[in-house]
Design an enzyme around this catalytic site. Structure first.
Site, mmCIF file in Angstrom:
data_model
loop_
_atom_site.group_PDB
_atom_site.id
_atom_site.type_symbol
_atom_site.label_atom_id
_atom_site.label_comp_id
_atom_site.label_asym_id
_atom_site.label_seq_id
_atom_site.Cartn_x
_atom_site.Cartn_y
_atom_site.Cartn_z
ATOM 1 N N ASP A 119 0.828 -1.222 0.000
ATOM 2 C CA ASP A 119 0.000 0.000 0.000
ATOM 3 C C ASP A 119 0.859 1.267 0.000
ATOM 4 O O ASP A 119 1.691 1.466 0.890
ATOM 5 C CB ASP A 119 -0.909 0.039 1.231
ATOM 6 N N GLU A 178 -11.793 -1.597 0.810
ATOM 7 C CA GLU A 178 -10.580 -1.156 1.504
ATOM 8 C C GLU A 178 -10.117 0.211 1.006
ATOM 9 O O GLU A 178 -10.447 0.645 -0.095
ATOM 10 C CB GLU A 178 -9.460 -2.167 1.262
HETATM 11 C C1 FRU Z 1 -4.846 -3.318 1.376
HETATM 12 C C2 FRU Z 1 -4.746 -3.723 2.830
HETATM 13 C C3 FRU Z 1 -5.237 -2.621 3.722
HETATM 14 C C4 FRU Z 1 -4.518 -2.901 5.011
HETATM 15 C C5 FRU Z 1 -3.203 -3.481 4.530
HETATM 16 C C6 FRU Z 1 -2.664 -4.608 5.364
HETATM 17 O O1 FRU Z 1 -3.855 -3.862 0.578
HETATM 18 O O2 FRU Z 1 -5.460 -4.920 3.048
HETATM 19 O O3 FRU Z 1 -6.635 -2.598 3.859
HETATM 20 O O4 FRU Z 1 -4.362 -1.724 5.746
HETATM 21 O O5 FRU Z 1 -3.401 -3.943 3.221
HETATM 22 O O6 FRU Z 1 -1.454 -5.075 4.895
#
Ligand code: FRU
Length: 424
Positions: free
Chosen positions: A53, A294
C-alpha cells in the site's frame, strides 16, 4: 458524548447500497476499465524490502504535495528474507511467495523521497521500533499540515485489535534528501463500536482500518473515511430486496452472501485538529455483495464526490464476482446518494489473464492511479509467478460524469506532485 443530531443539527443519512444487481454489471476485461498488462520483467524498488500500500503525501483537500521540490510517499513495508532458513523450501531455495504472503503480520510504515516523482529513494522507518502500540502498522494517510512541514500520519494500529490512530511529526529537507522527525507519540482515535461498525467480538474476520481524512470542499469541515463492516454478529445480516436490487429472473438466490458485509465508514471531527472524532453511519454498504471495501478515498471533481475503494475477487459473495482492483461511486453531496460508476462500480480491474498483477489502487485528483505489483505470471510457460512487492506502472484515467475511461500508462511508481510547498 453528544449525538450526531445534537452536534451537527442534521438527520443521519441513509447509507447508499452497492447492490447485487449493480455487481452483475461488473465485467472483467472491458478495455476501458482494465489495467494494462504488467510485464514480468518489472524493476523492483528494493531487494531488501517488499512494499505494498502506497500513501502519497497530500494536503487535506486531496492534492498530492511535494516539499521544497521533494516528493514523499509512505508505504507499508516488510523485510524480504532471502537467507532466512524459515523461508527456504525443501530444496533450499528461497520461498518468496510464502515470505510475501506473510508480510501483513510484520507491516511497518516506511517513507521514500524523490525529485522526479519516480525513482524513489528509501528514507527509512517513520516510527522507531516500540513507538506504535501494536505489532502491525497498517494503511492510512500522511497529511502535510502547514509550511512548517508538520505532518499528521493517520494509520491503523493492528494486533491486538484494530484502532485508528494518528502520530504527528515533521518533514525536513536538504539539498540531498528528506528526513522525517518526531513521530514519537501515537494517539488512539477510535475503534469499531459494534452498533454501526462490526467489532472483532462480532466477527473474527472484521475489517476496521485505512483512515483517509479530508476537508469537505462544500462545508469545509474535517471528516475521515475508513474501511469497515456493517455491525452485527457474523451470519446475522439479511440480504433482502434492497441489497439484491433489480435482478433478472433466476438471480434471486443469494446463497451464503449474508457473510459479505463491507462498508465505507465516515467520521467527523469535533475539533479543528482532528484529535476528537465521532463516527457516523456508513456512506456505502455492500451487504450481500462484497466483504471488503478497503482504502476508501475521494476525488472531488466538477462539484461531485467521487468515492473510490479497492476490493478483491475472493471477497465477493456467492453469485457475484469481479476482478481485484478499484471500484468507484459518485454523488452530488457528501452523504449521497452514491451511484456506481460505469453502472457496475468497476473503475480499474486486473485483466483475467493476470488476476493478481496489481492491487491497492489509489486514484489521485489528477486522474493518475498508483498501485503495487503483487504477482505476475512468468517463465517460458507462464506457470511461474513473479512476486512484486514494488510499485506498478501508474495508469491514467479520465473521469467524466458517471463514467471512467483508461486513457494512459506511465512509468513504474510515477506519483508527480500537484503542488509544491516551500518550507519556512
Ligand atoms: C490493502 C490492505 C489494507 C490494510 C493493509 C494490510 O492492501 O489490506 O486494507 O491496511 O493492506 O497489509
Amino acid at each position: 458524548m453528544k449525538s450526531t443530531t445534537a452536534t451537527f443539527g442534521k438527520t443521519p443519512h441513509q447509507p447508499s447500497l452497492w447492490t447485487r444487481a449493480d455487481a452483475l454489471k461488473v465485467h472483467a476485461d472491458d478495455p476501458t476499465t482494465t489495467q494494462p498488462l504488467v510485464s514480468a520483467d518489472f524493476p523492483v524498488l528494493s531487494d531488501k524490502v517488499f512494499i505494498w500500500d502506497t500513501m502519497p503525501l497530500r494536503d487535506l483537500d486531496g492534492n498530492i504535495t511535494s516539499v521544497d521540490g521533494w516528493s514523499v510517499i509512505f508505504t507499508l513495508t516488510a523485510d524480504r528474507h532471502p537467507n532466512d532458513p524459515q523461508y527456504l523450501d525443501q530444496n533450499g531455495n528461497y520461498d518468496i511467495t510464502r515470505d510475501w504472503n506473510d508480510r501483513h503480520g510484520r507491516a511497518k510504515m516506511y517513507y521514500w523521497f524523490s525529485r522526479t516523482g519516480k525513482d524513489w529513494k528509501l528514507g527509512g522507518r517513520v516510527m522507531a521500533e516500540g513507538v506504535s502500540p501494536t505489532v502491525r502498522e497498517w494503511a492510512g494517510t500522511p497529511i502535510l499540515l502547514n509550511e512548517q512541514g508538520e505532518i499528521d500520519l493517520y494509520y491503523t494500529a493492528v494486533t491486538p485489535g484494530a484502532t485508528i490512530v494518528k502520530v504527528r511529526g515533521r518533514v525536513v529537507t536538504t539539498e540531498h534528501g528528506v528526513s522525517l522527525v518526531g513521530f514519537e507519540k501515537v494517539k488512539p482515535l477510535f475503534e469499531a463500536d459494534g452498533k454501526m461498525y462490526q467489532t472483532e467480538a462480532q466477527n473474527a474476520f472484521w475489517g476496521f482500518r485505512d483512515p483517509w481524512p479530508f476537508r469537505d470542499p462544500k462545508d469545509g469541515k474535517l471528516y475521515m473515511l475508513f474501511e469497515g463492516n456493517v455491525a452485527g454478529e457474523r451470519g446475522s445480516h439479511k440480504v433482502g430486496k434492497a441489497e439484491i436490487g433489480d435482478v433478472p429472473p433466476g438471480h434471486e438466490d443469494v446463497g451464503n452472501s449474508r457473510y459479505q458485509t463491507a462498508c465505507v465508514g465516515i467520521a467527523v471531527a469535533r475539533d479543528e485538529d482532528g484529535d476528537d472524532w465521532e463516527m457516523l453511519p456508513p456512506l456505502l454498504t455492500a451487504v450481500g455483495v462484497n466483504d471488503q471495501t478497503e482504502r476508501p478515498h475521494f476525488v472531488f471533481q466538477d462539484g461531485k464526490y467521487y468515492l473510490f475503494t479497492i476490493s478483491h475477487t475472493f471477497t465477493y459473495g456467492d453469485g457475484v464476482t469481479g476482478p481485484d482492483g478499484v471500484y468507484g461511486f459518485v454523488a452530488d453531496s457528501l452523504f449521497g446518494p452514491y451511484v456506481p460508476l460505469n453502472g457496475s462500480g468497476l473503475v480499474l480491474g486486473n485483466p483475467s489473464s493476470q488476476p493478481f498483477q496489481t492491487y491497492s489502487h489509489c486514484v489521485m485528483p489528477n486522474g493518475l492511479v498508483t498501485s503495487f505489483i503483487d504477482s505476475v505470471p512468468a517463465g517460458e510457460d507462464g506457470k511461474q509467478m513473479r512476486i512484486g512487492g514494488t510499485e506498478a506502472p501508474t495508469v491514467g484515467i479520465k473521469i467524466k460524469g458517471q463514467q471512467t475511461f483508461v486513457v494512459a500508462e506511465y512509468d513504474y511508481g510515477f506519483i508527480p506532485p500537484m503542488l509544491d510547498v516551500t518550507l519556512k
